[in-house]
Design a protein around this motif. Structure first.
Motif, mmCIF file in Angstrom:
data_model
loop_
_atom_site.group_PDB
_atom_site.id
_atom_site.type_symbol
_atom_site.label_atom_id
_atom_site.label_comp_id
_atom_site.label_asym_id
_atom_site.label_seq_id
_atom_site.Cartn_x
_atom_site.Cartn_y
_atom_site.Cartn_z
ATOM 1 N N ALA A 129 0.847 -1.194 0.000
ATOM 2 C CA ALA A 129 0.000 0.000 0.000
ATOM 3 C C ALA A 129 0.876 1.234 0.000
ATOM 4 O O ALA A 129 1.982 1.242 0.554
ATOM 5 N N ASP A 130 0.374 2.283 -0.617
ATOM 6 C CA ASP A 130 1.009 3.599 -0.546
ATOM 7 C C ASP A 130 0.266 4.382 0.523
ATOM 8 O O ASP A 130 -0.961 4.514 0.467
ATOM 9 N N VAL A 131 1.005 4.887 1.511
ATOM 10 C CA VAL A 131 0.414 5.604 2.628
ATOM 11 C C VAL A 131 0.931 7.037 2.600
ATOM 12 O O VAL A 131 2.135 7.254 2.450
ATOM 13 N N HIS A 132 -0.003 8.008 2.715
ATOM 14 C CA HIS A 132 0.345 9.429 2.605
ATOM 15 C C HIS A 132 -0.185 10.225 3.789
ATOM 16 O O HIS A 132 -1.296 9.968 4.246
ATOM 17 N N ASP A 133 0.601 11.190 4.244
ATOM 18 C CA ASP A 133 0.149 12.192 5.211
ATOM 19 C C ASP A 133 1.116 13.366 5.157
ATOM 20 O O ASP A 133 2.320 13.163 4.938
ATOM 21 N N ASP A 134 0.591 14.575 5.361
ATOM 22 C CA ASP A 134 1.455 15.749 5.263
ATOM 23 C C ASP A 134 2.546 15.776 6.327
ATOM 24 O O ASP A 134 3.557 16.457 6.161
ATOM 25 N N SER A 135 2.408 15.008 7.415
ATOM 26 C CA SER A 135 3.440 14.969 8.453
ATOM 27 C C SER A 135 4.422 13.811 8.262
ATOM 28 O O SER A 135 5.418 13.720 8.965
ATOM 29 N N GLY A 136 4.147 12.924 7.328
ATOM 30 C CA GLY A 136 4.960 11.729 7.135
ATOM 31 C C GLY A 136 4.292 10.523 7.769
ATOM 32 O O GLY A 136 3.297 10.648 8.473
ATOM 33 N N ILE A 137 4.849 9.347 7.544
ATOM 34 C CA ILE A 137 4.235 8.095 7.977
ATOM 35 C C ILE A 137 5.069 7.444 9.075
ATOM 36 O O ILE A 137 6.272 7.264 8.924
ATOM 37 N N ARG A 138 4.406 7.086 10.171
ATOM 38 C CA ARG A 138 5.058 6.375 11.272
ATOM 39 C C ARG A 138 4.977 4.868 11.050
ATOM 40 O O ARG A 138 5.923 4.146 11.329
ATOM 41 N N GLY A 139 3.826 4.367 10.555
ATOM 42 C CA GLY A 139 3.720 2.931 10.351
ATOM 43 C C GLY A 139 2.350 2.484 9.860
ATOM 44 O O GLY A 139 1.413 3.287 9.760
ATOM 45 N N LEU A 140 2.258 1.203 9.550
ATOM 46 C CA LEU A 140 1.017 0.597 9.082
ATOM 47 C C LEU A 140 0.879 -0.780 9.728
ATOM 48 O O LEU A 140 1.761 -1.620 9.602
ATOM 49 N N LYS A 141 -0.217 -0.990 10.433
ATOM 50 C CA LYS A 141 -0.546 -2.279 11.032
ATOM 51 C C LYS A 141 -1.449 -3.025 10.058
ATOM 52 O O LYS A 141 -2.304 -2.422 9.405
ATOM 53 N N VAL A 142 -1.285 -4.356 9.980
ATOM 54 C CA VAL A 142 -2.005 -5.165 8.998
ATOM 55 C C VAL A 142 -2.588 -6.404 9.674
ATOM 56 O O VAL A 142 -1.928 -7.045 10.495
ATOM 57 N N LEU A 143 -3.819 -6.749 9.289
ATOM 58 C CA LEU A 143 -4.460 -7.976 9.756
ATOM 59 C C LEU A 143 -5.193 -8.617 8.585
ATOM 60 O O LEU A 143 -6.046 -7.989 7.964
ATOM 61 N N ALA A 144 -4.847 -9.876 8.272
ATOM 62 C CA ALA A 144 -5.547 -10.651 7.235
ATOM 63 C C ALA A 144 -6.496 -11.606 7.941
ATOM 64 O O ALA A 144 -6.114 -12.277 8.908
ATOM 65 N N TRP A 145 -7.752 -11.668 7.443
ATOM 66 C CA TRP A 145 -8.753 -12.532 8.095
ATOM 67 C C TRP A 145 -9.765 -13.044 7.082
ATOM 68 O O TRP A 145 -10.101 -12.363 6.121
ATOM 69 N N PRO A 146 -10.242 -14.301 7.298
ATOM 70 C CA PRO A 146 -11.189 -14.894 6.354
ATOM 71 C C PRO A 146 -12.577 -14.259 6.487
ATOM 72 O O PRO A 146 -13.074 -14.059 7.602
ATOM 73 N N ALA A 147 -13.200 -13.957 5.364
ATOM 74 C CA ALA A 147 -14.547 -13.370 5.372
ATOM 75 C C ALA A 147 -15.529 -14.293 6.074
ATOM 76 O O ALA A 147 -16.444 -13.835 6.763
ATOM 77 N N SER A 148 -15.325 -15.598 5.950
ATOM 78 C CA SER A 148 -16.244 -16.565 6.555
ATOM 79 C C SER A 148 -16.180 -16.574 8.083
ATOM 80 O O SER A 148 -17.060 -17.130 8.738
ATOM 81 N N SER A 149 -15.173 -15.947 8.661
ATOM 82 C CA SER A 149 -15.014 -15.961 10.123
ATOM 83 C C SER A 149 -15.989 -15.033 10.832
ATOM 84 O O SER A 149 -16.218 -15.184 12.027
ATOM 85 N N GLY A 150 -16.526 -14.057 10.110
ATOM 86 C CA GLY A 150 -17.413 -13.087 10.739
ATOM 87 C C GLY A 150 -16.665 -12.068 11.584
ATOM 88 O O GLY A 150 -17.277 -11.251 12.266
#
Length: 151
Positions: A59-80
């Motif tokens: 992903a491309d992440v933008h902010d006028d102050s700069g980027i500290r980080g990106l947290k990510v979670l992958a999960w199955p749609a069937s899990s609810g």
């Protein structure tokens, strides 16, 4: 010139100055870059006979102050599952590399063994993200991207 005309002129100049300052404040707010997560892609490659599989999210992440980080979670749609921004604070970090003072390209890669792949739910999976800017702003997106798990 009478005092009345002079006072009216000063009040008019101050009022015009206030309107101009407000206009500049609005214009600068509109041009400020809000924290965004854009140009996302997710790809799942199942393990093969000799190779480990993987999940890669970018992903491309933008902010006028700069980027500290990106947290990510992958999960199955069937899990609810319906993750919240608070829950995202304890998920895994993507690796972010600056592309400018205000932007970073973030990549999350997960290796998947045959044993792990056998336990994954087949079908559609979602990726949730929590971006954090250097100024402390955050942007939570519950369904940033999706991919399909097949065997």
């Amino acid at each position: 010139m009478s005092n009345r005309v002079l006072v009216s002129s000063i009040v008019g100049v101050v009022a015009l100055g206030g309107v101009a300052a407000a206009g500049l404040a609005i214009a600068s707010t509109e041009t400020a870059k809000k924290l965004t997560v854009e140009n996302t892609s997710a790809r799942y490659v199942p393990p093969s006979a000799d190779l480990t599989g993987s999940l890669t999210f970018t992903a491309d992440v933008h902010d006028d102050s700069g980027i500290r980080g990106l947290k990510v979670l992958a999960w199955p749609a069937s899990s609810g599952l319906d993750p919240t921004a608070t829950e995202m604070r304890s998920t895994e970090n993507a690796t972010c590399k600056s592309t400018s003072d205000t932007a970073s390209r973030c990549t999350y890669t997960l290796k998947v063994t045959k044993a792990e792949a056998a336990e994954l739910a087949e079908g559609t999976w979602h990726i949730s993200t929590l971006a954090t800017a250097k100024d402390g702003d955050t942007e939570f997106t519950p369904r940033t991207s999706e991919f399909t798990v097949t065997r």
